[in-house]
Design an enzyme around this catalytic site. Structure first.
Site, PDB file in Angstrom:
ATOM      1  N   TRP B  61       0.825  -1.200   0.000  1.00  0.00           N
ATOM      2  CA  TRP B  61       0.000   0.000   0.000  1.00  0.00           C
ATOM      3  C   TRP B  61       0.856   1.245   0.000  1.00  0.00           C
ATOM      4  O   TRP B  61       2.044   1.177   0.267  1.00  0.00           O
ATOM      5  CB  TRP B  61      -1.056  -0.016   1.121  1.00  0.00           C
ATOM      6  CG  TRP B  61      -0.566  -0.295   2.532  1.00  0.00           C
ATOM      7  CD1 TRP B  61       0.668  -0.780   2.908  1.00  0.00           C
ATOM      8  CD2 TRP B  61      -1.301  -0.135   3.739  1.00  0.00           C
ATOM      9  NE1 TRP B  61       0.730  -0.918   4.264  1.00  0.00           N
ATOM     10  CE2 TRP B  61      -0.455  -0.537   4.809  1.00  0.00           C
ATOM     11  CE3 TRP B  61      -2.594   0.315   4.035  1.00  0.00           C
ATOM     12  CZ2 TRP B  61      -0.874  -0.500   6.138  1.00  0.00           C
ATOM     13  CZ3 TRP B  61      -3.003   0.356   5.361  1.00  0.00           C
ATOM     14  CH2 TRP B  61      -2.156  -0.051   6.400  1.00  0.00           C
ATOM     15  N   HIS B  69      -7.038  19.907  -6.467  1.00  0.00           N
ATOM     16  CA  HIS B  69      -7.209  20.251  -7.883  1.00  0.00           C
ATOM     17  C   HIS B  69      -6.075  19.665  -8.726  1.00  0.00           C
ATOM     18  O   HIS B  69      -5.580  20.293  -9.652  1.00  0.00           O
ATOM     19  CB  HIS B  69      -7.334  21.772  -8.037  1.00  0.00           C
ATOM     20  CG  HIS B  69      -8.500  22.324  -7.247  1.00  0.00           C
ATOM     21  ND1 HIS B  69      -9.736  22.547  -7.806  1.00  0.00           N
ATOM     22  CD2 HIS B  69      -8.621  22.621  -5.930  1.00  0.00           C
ATOM     23  CE1 HIS B  69     -10.571  22.985  -6.861  1.00  0.00           C
ATOM     24  NE2 HIS B  69      -9.913  23.040  -5.713  1.00  0.00           N
ATOM     25  N   HIS B  79     -14.688  26.778  -4.479  1.00  0.00           N
ATOM     26  CA  HIS B  79     -13.332  26.937  -5.000  1.00  0.00           C
ATOM     27  C   HIS B  79     -13.043  28.399  -5.333  1.00  0.00           C
ATOM     28  O   HIS B  79     -11.916  28.851  -5.246  1.00  0.00           O
ATOM     29  CB  HIS B  79     -13.175  26.060  -6.245  1.00  0.00           C
ATOM     30  CG  HIS B  79     -11.835  26.149  -6.914  1.00  0.00           C
ATOM     31  ND1 HIS B  79     -10.650  26.223  -6.223  1.00  0.00           N
ATOM     32  CD2 HIS B  79     -11.492  26.168  -8.236  1.00  0.00           C
ATOM     33  CE1 HIS B  79      -9.640  26.266  -7.072  1.00  0.00           C
ATOM     34  NE2 HIS B  79     -10.114  26.265  -8.300  1.00  0.00           N
ATOM     35  N   HIS B 207     -14.599  30.080 -14.054  1.00  0.00           N
ATOM     36  CA  HIS B 207     -14.584  29.891 -12.604  1.00  0.00           C
ATOM     37  C   HIS B 207     -15.520  30.896 -11.927  1.00  0.00           C
ATOM     38  O   HIS B 207     -16.342  30.538 -11.087  1.00  0.00           O
ATOM     39  CB  HIS B 207     -13.158  30.075 -12.050  1.00  0.00           C
ATOM     40  CG  HIS B 207     -12.249  28.915 -12.309  1.00  0.00           C
ATOM     41  ND1 HIS B 207     -11.508  28.795 -13.451  1.00  0.00           N
ATOM     42  CD2 HIS B 207     -11.975  27.808 -11.561  1.00  0.00           C
ATOM     43  CE1 HIS B 207     -10.795  27.665 -13.401  1.00  0.00           C
ATOM     44  NE2 HIS B 207     -11.062  27.054 -12.271  1.00  0.00           N
TER      45      HIS B 207
END
Ligand SMILES: [Zn+2]
Lengths: 415, 257
Positions: B61, B69, B79, B207
């Site tokens: 693992w 992002h 955001h 955005h």
């Protein structure tokens, strides 16, 4: 003159590679003063504060007046060869592989006679220059050199054994994006390096420096000290071919602790500057340690470029300085882990460098060419510690004198 | 058969295809680059914890780290400063039914092949609708540019005046958000805005306008050339990060053959 070393032939894959061995390393605590001086290439001996007698070998009480006040001082390193022998048989496993070996006694102009290794170009009873250098066990030893330079003298086996000479060796410069890389590549090529590899992180970003590096004949390979996978790939391809590693990866931003509002930049500083060193060493250290007796182009040195602020914090770059202190501490651990192999770890401490992040700072600032010069000088000398530029030298002197006073001066208590 | 039983058998027999729109999360995948004095987007990194060895004999693992992002990722309203007060604006607050929904794909690949700064304009959207019908309300709109086929430095396409990559104009985004009331907007480039999006008014219009209106973003997607202009279903659930402003995710599309 010394016969010049020839470029080594390709290895015969049927022959076992020589296993690393080191010369005898046991020393008294007093004798470690010689080692500490050798780490910087200084020729120092104890001089009695009470009667002025120069001491050799290092001791706890003056041979003349029994005073125990014996501070180490730089000594003029000249003398005259009194007697010599050439050793042709020994049970010591390090020297057995390197016979014959020349050793003898030199009368130092400053007083005492000293036992030393003798360069092949020294004539019987000649005047000599003495140097104090680290042998492959990392302990200080004295070597007598001819008074004046002789042709190819660096290729003498006694000198080659204690230097980290780049000639005929293959060098990895870790961070091609560092503005000092072109000067490093050029200086190492001029010093005779056989191959120069240069790491380039994030090839998805523009890289203007490519042509300058390729013009020097360097090969550019992918390498990012924050990406363990990239180091594993590098080790798989080049792990057995790196004789000198120069870790110039650096992430620097201004700011201390509370003038920042998060730990992201600090994390990045530690990722690159401290953990990057750790990842590099985990990926490439074992292979280098296993190749320290591998002929002319054996693995010989690991170089870190550190800020002198590793010694004492400069609060305007407080977080960066902490990452440098962490790297310094890791390098001490690494030095111990390299010890049994004879691989030399050299830290080159620099003051503020002449780049975008130090732009608001007043001069003096260290130029890339000056760092490159000192890297090569340090490799030639086989040093452990090199202080590059006036700021780093001054900081080191003040650190030795009194670390607390230095801290107070650095953190706003000086005049 | 029930709708879902139908769907299951359609996926099994290949009459509904599952298309993966996700890039592999890889340390070498580009992230958005801001001027060096700003905080930066962390790259994806992976450190082995054990690999069937002394650190854990029977298992392998990794610890992973990245920014919200990094890689193929989802942008939540919070955001952007315009969306900071939008209700349910963080990834953990977005209602689950918003994470699966219809998608239309506007093909700008020809234009983007000619012009790195290709703009999605209201005219292009209207021409798309003239051919494929009006964009349905609450649908995802994806801008196909085939930009995902670029790699290395050609992906960010950085020049001395900043990155050059295609994106929507402010008017195009206004049309999609204010008029068509879409659910979100997605691209193949590193952001929902054009590389030169800082120079529009408002700066970074996708955005600013999307998130101000509580809409979502998707970026760094691939395989948009395998989607039909209309009729596909998008499955895009970000990780449920408390207060998260986005998240890397696996984006899938269901496409009827
Ligand atoms: Zn004395």
């Amino acid at each position: 003159m010394t016969d010049p070393i020839q470029p080594p032939p390709k290895k015969n894959p049927l022959n076992r590679s020589w296993v690393s061995t080191i010369p005898p390393a046991a020393r008294s605590r007093a004798a470690l003063g010689l080692t500490a001086a050798a780490a910087e290439g200084r020729f120092m001996l104890q001089v009695c504060a009470d009667c002025g007698a120069t001491q050799y070998p290092p001791r706890d009480a003056c041979h003349k007046c029994l005073s125990i006040d014996l501070p180490w001082q730089d000594i003029i390193p000249t003398g005259e060869l009194l007697a010599e022998t050439t050793i042709r048989a020994t049970t010591d496993i390090y020297f057995r592989d390197r016979l014959p070996w020349r050793a003898g006694t030199v009368r130092l102009d400053a007083g005492p006679p000293m036992i030393c290794h003798i360069h092949g170009d020294v004539k019987p009873y000649a005047r000599v220059r003495l140097i104090n250098r680290l042998d492959r066990s990392g302990q200080g030893v004295i070597l007598a050199l001819p008074e004046k330079d002789t042709p190819n003298m660096a290729d003498d086996p006694h000198l080659r054994a204690i230097s980290s000479d780049p000639s005929h060796r293959r060098v990895l410069i870790v961070d091609g994006r560092n503005p000092n890389t072109p000067d490093f590549a050029k200086a190492l090529k001029d010093a005779g390096a056989a191959m120069i590899l240069i790491g380039l992180s994030e090839d998805w970003l523009p890289f203007q420096g490519r042509k300058a590096l390729e013009d020097v004949g360097a090969q550019i390979i992918p390498l990012d000290v924050t990406d363990t996978k990239s180091l594993q790939r590098l080790a798989g391809e080049f792990g057995g071919k790196i004789d000198i590693l120069i870790n110039n990866a650096r992430y620097i931003r201004p700011g201390g602790v509370i003038d920042r509002t998060d730990t992201n930049l600090a994390a990045r500083e530690l990722e690159v500057n401290a953990l990057g060193l750790m990842r590099l060493a985990q990926a490439l250290g074992p292979a280098m340690c296993s190749r320290t007796a591998d002929g002319t182009n054996s693995a010989v040195a690991w170089v870190n470029i550190l800020s002198a602020w590793a010694l004492a914090n400069e609060p305007s770059f407080g977080s960066f300085a902490a990452s440098q202190a962490a790297a310094l501490s890791l390098s001490q651990s690494l030095r111990a882990e390299f010890r049994a192999s004879g691989l030399r770890l050299m830290n080159v401490f620099v003051g503020p460098t002449d780049d975008e992040w130090h732009q608001p700072l007043p001069p003096p600032k260290v130029t890339p060419a000056a760092i490159a010069r000192d890297v090569v000088r340090g490799l030639h000398g086989g040093f452990e510690d090199v202080f590059c530029g006036d700021v780093a030298k001054d900081l080191n002197e003040r650190f030795r004198r009194n670390p607390k006073v230095l801290e107070r001066e650095m953190t706003g208590g000086g005049v | 058969m029930s709708t879902l039983a139908n769907l299951a058998s359609n996926i099994a027999d290949g009459s509904v295809k599952v298309v993966d729109l996700t890039h592999t999360l890889d340390p070498d995948f580009p992230v958005i680059i801001l001027p060096p004095e700003f905080g930066q987007c962390a790259r994806f990194r992976m450190e082995e914890v054990s690999a069937y060895d002394h650190r854990g004999p029977g298992w392998k693992w990794h610890n992973i780290s990245m920014n919200e992002h990094t890689g193929t990722h989802f942008d939540a309203p919070s955001h952007w400063i315009s969306g900071r007060d939008v209700p349910m604006g963080a990834v953990d607050e977005i209602p689950a039914d918003k994470l699966v929904g219809p998608v239309v794909v506007i093909d700008c690949s020809e234009g983007a092949a000619q012009d790195d700064d290709f703009e999605l304009t209201p005219q292009i959207i209207e021409a798309f609708e003239a051919e494929h019908g009006r964009i349905p309300e609450d649908a995802w709109v994806l801008m196909r540019t085939d930009w995902s086929k670029r790699s290395g430095a050609a992906y960010l396409n950085m020049a001395s005046d900043g990155p050059h990559s295609p994106g929507p104009t402010p008017d195009a985004i206004r049309l999609l958000v204010e008029d068509r009331n879409i659910r979100g907007f997605g691209t193949e480039t590193v952001g929902t805005d054009a590389g030169q999006g800082a120079h529009y008014t408002p700066p970074y219009p996708a955005h600013y306008i999307l998130h101000g209106a509580g809409k979502y973003g998707l970026q760094c997607m691939c395989n948009l050339d395998q989607l039909p202009p209309t009729g596909a279903m998008l499955v895009a659930p970000p990780l449920k990060i408390k207060g998260g402003t986005g998240s890397p995710l696996r984006v899938l599309a269901l496409v009827e053959n």
